[in-house]
Design a protein around this motif. Sequence first.
Motif, PDB file in Angstrom:
ATOM      1  N   GLN A 296       0.850  -1.243  -0.018  1.00 34.79           N
ATOM      2  CA  GLN A 296      -0.191   0.123  -0.035  1.00 34.79           C
ATOM      3  C   GLN A 296       0.972   1.194   0.052  1.00 34.79           C
ATOM      4  O   GLN A 296       0.431   2.233  -0.648  1.00 34.79           O
TER       5      GLN A 296
ATOM      6  N   LYS B  14       0.790   0.547  -8.726  1.00 33.40           N
ATOM      7  CA  LYS B  14      -0.349  -0.281  -9.326  1.00 33.40           C
ATOM      8  C   LYS B  14      -0.059  -1.717  -8.458  1.00 33.40           C
ATOM      9  O   LYS B  14       1.014  -1.981  -8.238  1.00 33.40           O
TER      10      LYS B  14
ATOM     11  N   ALA C  41      -7.067  -9.519 -10.697  1.00 37.83           N
ATOM     12  CA  ALA C  41      -7.555  -8.202 -10.476  1.00 37.83           C
ATOM     13  C   ALA C  41      -6.283  -7.345 -10.786  1.00 37.83           C
ATOM     14  O   ALA C  41      -5.142  -7.758 -10.556  1.00 37.83           O
TER      15      ALA C  41
ATOM     16  N   GLY D 136      -5.085  -2.934 -10.641  1.00 38.34           N
ATOM     17  CA  GLY D 136      -5.545  -1.510 -10.192  1.00 38.34           C
ATOM     18  C   GLY D 136      -4.933  -0.845  -9.095  1.00 38.34           C
ATOM     19  O   GLY D 136      -3.735  -1.290  -8.806  1.00 38.34           O
ATOM     20  N   THR D 137      -5.127   0.073  -8.594  1.00 35.52           N
ATOM     21  CA  THR D 137      -4.785   0.459  -7.486  1.00 35.52           C
ATOM     22  C   THR D 137      -4.804  -0.139  -6.148  1.00 35.52           C
ATOM     23  O   THR D 137      -5.570  -1.264  -6.218  1.00 35.52           O
TER      24      THR D 137
ATOM     25  N   GLU E 243      -6.276  -0.199  -3.359  1.00 33.35           N
ATOM     26  CA  GLU E 243      -7.767  -0.034  -2.858  1.00 33.35           C
ATOM     27  C   GLU E 243      -8.578  -0.946  -3.757  1.00 33.35           C
ATOM     28  O   GLU E 243      -9.534  -1.591  -3.243  1.00 33.35           O
ATOM     29  N   GLN E 244      -8.397  -0.513  -4.912  1.00 32.49           N
ATOM     30  CA  GLN E 244      -9.244  -1.298  -5.946  1.00 32.49           C
ATOM     31  C   GLN E 244      -9.096  -2.872  -5.745  1.00 32.49           C
ATOM     32  O   GLN E 244     -10.156  -3.607  -5.773  1.00 32.49           O
ATOM     33  N   VAL E 245      -7.842  -3.427  -5.749  1.00 34.60           N
ATOM     34  CA  VAL E 245      -7.573  -4.827  -5.633  1.00 34.60           C
ATOM     35  C   VAL E 245      -8.022  -5.192  -4.375  1.00 34.60           C
ATOM     36  O   VAL E 245      -8.368  -6.539  -4.301  1.00 34.60           O
ATOM     37  N   ARG E 246      -7.490  -4.668  -3.248  1.00 36.97           N
ATOM     38  CA  ARG E 246      -8.024  -4.950  -2.016  1.00 36.97           C
ATOM     39  C   ARG E 246      -9.500  -5.402  -1.786  1.00 36.97           C
ATOM     40  O   ARG E 246      -9.709  -6.377  -0.957  1.00 36.97           O
ATOM     41  N   ASN E 247     -10.312  -4.371  -2.384  1.00 37.86           N
ATOM     42  CA  ASN E 247     -11.938  -4.669  -2.334  1.00 37.86           C
ATOM     43  C   ASN E 247     -12.340  -5.562  -3.429  1.00 37.86           C
ATOM     44  O   ASN E 247     -13.628  -5.654  -3.373  1.00 37.86           O
ATOM     45  N   ASP E 248     -11.684  -5.936  -4.185  1.00 38.15           N
ATOM     46  CA  ASP E 248     -12.109  -6.994  -5.281  1.00 38.15           C
ATOM     47  C   ASP E 248     -12.679  -8.201  -4.786  1.00 38.15           C
ATOM     48  O   ASP E 248     -11.994  -8.807  -4.095  1.00 38.15           O
TER      49      ASP E 248
END
Length: 263
Positions: free
Chosen positions: A217, A222, A233, A235-236, A238-243
């Motif tokens: 983080q 990326k 997945a 992305g950023t 946050e995007q990957v963590r929440n996928d």
Amino acid sequence: MLIVEGLEKDFGGVRAAADLGFRVEPGSITGLIGPNGSGKTTTFNLITGLLRPDRGRILFGPARRDLVGLAPHAIARLGIGRTFQIQRLFPQLTVLENVLVAAFLRTRSGFPQALVATPRSRQERAQATAAAVESLGVFGSRLLPMRDAPAGALSYANRRRLEIARALATQPTLLLLDEPAAGMNPSESRELMEDIRGVRDRGITIFVIEHDMALVQGICEKVIALDSGEKIAEGTFEQVRNDPRVIEAYLGRGRARPAPTGG
């Protein structure tokens, strides 16, 4: 800097890379995450020529040179350096000598020239030594004062730093780091984050496998997530963590496995 297209690798009935594709942009710090056995280290081994893919392309640099089929030393000479998940230092050699092993990649004199100490071999040794010292200096006072000490005398964290310094001595434009923070405490990991940023600020693109999510983080613009050899997945952080697919992979539901500390 790096384009991977349609990369596939099978080990018997096990698919280690399945139609894998992604890009690593110049000047970036890109993270590669995933549960144990998801194919992260295999991906690094394919990029650096330790393994040959069954299918796909690995394109490097502005010229988009295809790396498939090249030997590891040839790939290193093109500008890709790496460290390994398991330490591979020479504990009886000095700290400086460990880095010199890599710096000699850029020399041209052979053993006969070095044996008789031709002017060219002496000049190249001096250049290699200067490159090795510069690589050690990336880590400030952590390594340089120990340059003449056996590598085995270093602390665990400094042995990790020494591996990175050795990779830097090959003069890479792309540096692959395989779990550089493994075994470090939180304070050491935070210091390593600054070290990695410093390497990137020298113009070197970073591609890093890491299980320390605070480090991922903190430094990665990326993140690419793998599971069972597939990209699930990108992305950023946050995007990957929440996928949902990443959450499923790390929680072990369905065909995914739990997420211990392996690659």
